[in-house]
Design a protein around this motif. Structure first.
Motif, PDB file in Angstrom:
ATOM      1  N   PHE A  28     -13.341  -2.333   6.358  1.00 57.33           N
ATOM      2  CA  PHE A  28     -12.195  -1.618   5.793  1.00 57.33           C
ATOM      3  C   PHE A  28     -11.688  -0.579   6.778  1.00 57.33           C
ATOM      4  O   PHE A  28     -12.411  -0.146   7.673  1.00 57.33           O
ATOM      5  CB  PHE A  28     -12.524  -0.998   4.430  1.00 57.33           C
ATOM      6  CG  PHE A  28     -13.456   0.174   4.476  1.00 57.33           C
ATOM      7  CD1 PHE A  28     -12.977   1.465   4.623  1.00 57.33           C
ATOM      8  CD2 PHE A  28     -14.835  -0.011   4.352  1.00 57.33           C
ATOM      9  CE1 PHE A  28     -13.833   2.550   4.663  1.00 57.33           C
ATOM     10  CE2 PHE A  28     -15.697   1.073   4.393  1.00 57.33           C
ATOM     11  CZ  PHE A  28     -15.210   2.350   4.540  1.00 57.33           C
ATOM     12  N   LYS A  29     -10.422  -0.236   6.626  1.00 56.08           N
ATOM     13  CA  LYS A  29      -9.784   0.701   7.566  1.00 56.08           C
ATOM     14  C   LYS A  29      -8.894   1.646   6.764  1.00 56.08           C
ATOM     15  O   LYS A  29      -8.136   1.200   5.900  1.00 56.08           O
ATOM     16  CB  LYS A  29      -8.940  -0.102   8.550  1.00 56.08           C
ATOM     17  CG  LYS A  29      -8.284   0.700   9.633  1.00 56.08           C
ATOM     18  CD  LYS A  29      -7.629  -0.277  10.621  1.00 56.08           C
ATOM     19  CE  LYS A  29      -6.318   0.190  11.153  1.00 56.08           C
ATOM     20  NZ  LYS A  29      -5.169   0.262  10.320  1.00 56.08           N
ATOM     21  N   ILE A  30      -9.018   2.941   7.054  1.00 54.28           N
ATOM     22  CA  ILE A  30      -8.228   3.923   6.304  1.00 54.28           C
ATOM     23  C   ILE A  30      -6.999   4.309   7.129  1.00 54.28           C
ATOM     24  O   ILE A  30      -7.114   4.637   8.304  1.00 54.28           O
ATOM     25  CB  ILE A  30      -9.062   5.184   6.015  1.00 54.28           C
ATOM     26  CG1 ILE A  30     -10.333   4.794   5.239  1.00 54.28           C
ATOM     27  CG2 ILE A  30      -8.247   6.218   5.247  1.00 54.28           C
ATOM     28  CD1 ILE A  30     -11.369   5.884   5.169  1.00 54.28           C
ATOM     29  N   ASP A  31      -5.841   4.240   6.491  1.00 56.28           N
ATOM     30  CA  ASP A  31      -4.584   4.610   7.152  1.00 56.28           C
ATOM     31  C   ASP A  31      -4.045   5.871   6.511  1.00 56.28           C
ATOM     32  O   ASP A  31      -3.810   5.882   5.312  1.00 56.28           O
ATOM     33  CB  ASP A  31      -3.526   3.528   6.858  1.00 56.28           C
ATOM     34  CG  ASP A  31      -3.264   2.681   8.050  1.00 56.28           C
ATOM     35  OD1 ASP A  31      -3.880   2.924   9.095  1.00 56.28           O
ATOM     36  OD2 ASP A  31      -2.433   1.766   7.912  1.00 56.28           O
ATOM     37  N   GLU A  32      -3.847   6.897   7.325  1.00 58.36           N
ATOM     38  CA  GLU A  32      -3.183   8.065   6.764  1.00 58.36           C
ATOM     39  C   GLU A  32      -1.868   8.212   7.493  1.00 58.36           C
ATOM     40  O   GLU A  32      -1.775   7.852   8.659  1.00 58.36           O
ATOM     41  CB  GLU A  32      -4.055   9.305   6.953  1.00 58.36           C
ATOM     42  CG  GLU A  32      -5.300   9.215   6.114  1.00 58.36           C
ATOM     43  CD  GLU A  32      -6.080  10.502   6.087  1.00 58.36           C
ATOM     44  OE1 GLU A  32      -5.796  11.381   6.915  1.00 58.36           O
ATOM     45  OE2 GLU A  32      -6.957  10.612   5.236  1.00 58.36           O
TER      46      GLU A  32
END
Ligand code: ATP
Ligand code: MG
Length: 334
Positions: free
Chosen positions: A311-315
């Motif tokens: 998973f990858k978090i995008d802000e």
């Protein structure tokens, strides 16, 4: 110590409007009508010695007008301005000794003189001692690669070369403050990079205070710790870069990848105000507001429901946030 102190600074431009034709010209002579434009509207600004501050905002926001008042080129309509403790427009010569100015749109160099001669004229004007002049010239020549074109007149060099020469010229007399009005405008990526590194180095090593206007958000990220946003003549944000990110990056997007295809992703994760977009059977992303859920909460819910391989978090980036501020999608209040 504040090197720039600005309180209630206001500039109203007044220009005459003329009706068309001869009658208009005659009327204009006798009975002039004016329109007023408040370009800078009660700005307060306190900048400490050694800070590097980006001063940004949409076209026509009032950035250049502010810089011109800080450098003594324009007289304010009202409010007070002190730069290095002096009132710039009353002490133009003394103020000039303590500041360096680069206007990206217009060179400060003598158009027809070889750049090297502009430099030596500046040495005389600013009464720069020989050893400082020589040391600065050597340093800037190597950092900005000036050797190739320093013997050409300013009018014959490229925009990128001209900007590098202007930067060197603005710093020869070791000013305490450097004002830069769009120093990277129109330059290619490699020259922009070189100029940013140079400005950063001057700020860090010499503790020169930097006030920079730009439309290139990379300039801000590379050079500045603090951001002041102006819109329609008024300051709408003043704080550090991380603060703006934290305050306004409310939307978080997490991209997940599953080991096994799943056809019922949405039905397994029903949460109020959480939006799921599935791209394929093994890839989907979840959008939520960080004030409603924490990232850890969402990740653990998904991990419990599925076999997640990645998973990858995008802000949202600072760019996105600042663009939204410009577009009026985010209301800032300070
Ligand atoms: N000499 C002038 N006479 C009349 N109006 C002016 C003058 N200079 C600027 N203005 C007006 O004042 C406002 C602010 O202009 P300013 O040049 O300070 O904006 P800016 O933020 O530097 O914009 P940009 O990003 O386009 O450089 C604009 O509405 C502009 O049209
Ligand atoms: Mg401008």
């Amino acid at each position: 110590m504040n090197v720039i102190e600005v309180v209630g600074l206001t500039k109203t431009y007044k220009h005459a409007i003329k009706q068309p034709g001869i009658i208009g010209s005659l009327k204009h002579l006798v009975n002039q009508k004016y329109v007023e434009k408040t370009a800078v509207d009660h700005i307060d600004m306190f900048i400490n010695s050694g800070e590097s501050v980006a001063y940004v905002g949409p076209n026509g926001a009032g950035k250049s007008t502010t810089i011109k008042m800080l450098t003594g080129i324009l007289v304010p309509t009202s409010g007070s301005v002190r730069v290095n403790g002096m009132i710039p427009y009353e002490n133009r010569i003394q103020n000039a000794k303590d500041i360096g100015v680069v206007f990206g749109q217009r060179t400060q160099l003598w158009w027809d003189l070889p750049i090297s001669e502009s430099f030596s004229l500046l040495k005389d004007i600013y009464e720069i001692p020989d050893y400082i002049y020589k040391e600065n010239l050597d340093t800037f020549t190597s950092l900005l690669n000036l050797n190739d074109f320093v013997n050409l007149p300013a009018r014959k060099v490229s925009l990128g070369q001209r900007m590098r020469a202007d930067l060197a010229a603005a710093l020869l007399h070791n000013p305490k403050i450097l004002f830069l009005d769009e120093p990277t405008i129109g330059l290619d990526i490699s020259v922009k990079k070189r100029i940013r590194e140079f400005i950063k180095k001057i700020n860090v090593e010499r503790k020169t205070t930097i006030l920079l206007t730009t439309h290139d958000l990379e300039d801000i990220k590379e050079i500045c710790q603090r951001l002041i946003i102006i819109d329609d003549g008024k300051v709408i944000y003043d704080g550090n870069l991380d603060a703006i990110k934290n305050a306004f990056s409310r939307e978080v997007i997490i991209h997940f990848q599953l080991r096994e295809p799943s056809t019922n992703i949405k039905s397994k994760l029903r949460l109020p105000k959480v939006y799921i977009e599935s791209k394929t059977d093994i890839n989907f992303c979840i959008r939520f507001n960080r004030l409603e859920y924490s990232t850890a909460e969402i990740v653990s819910l998904v991990m419990n429901a599925f076999d997640v391989v990645d998973f990858k978090i995008d802000e949202p980036s600072v760019d996105t946030i600042i663009r939204k501020v410009y577009d009026g999608q985010i209301e800032l209040s300070i």
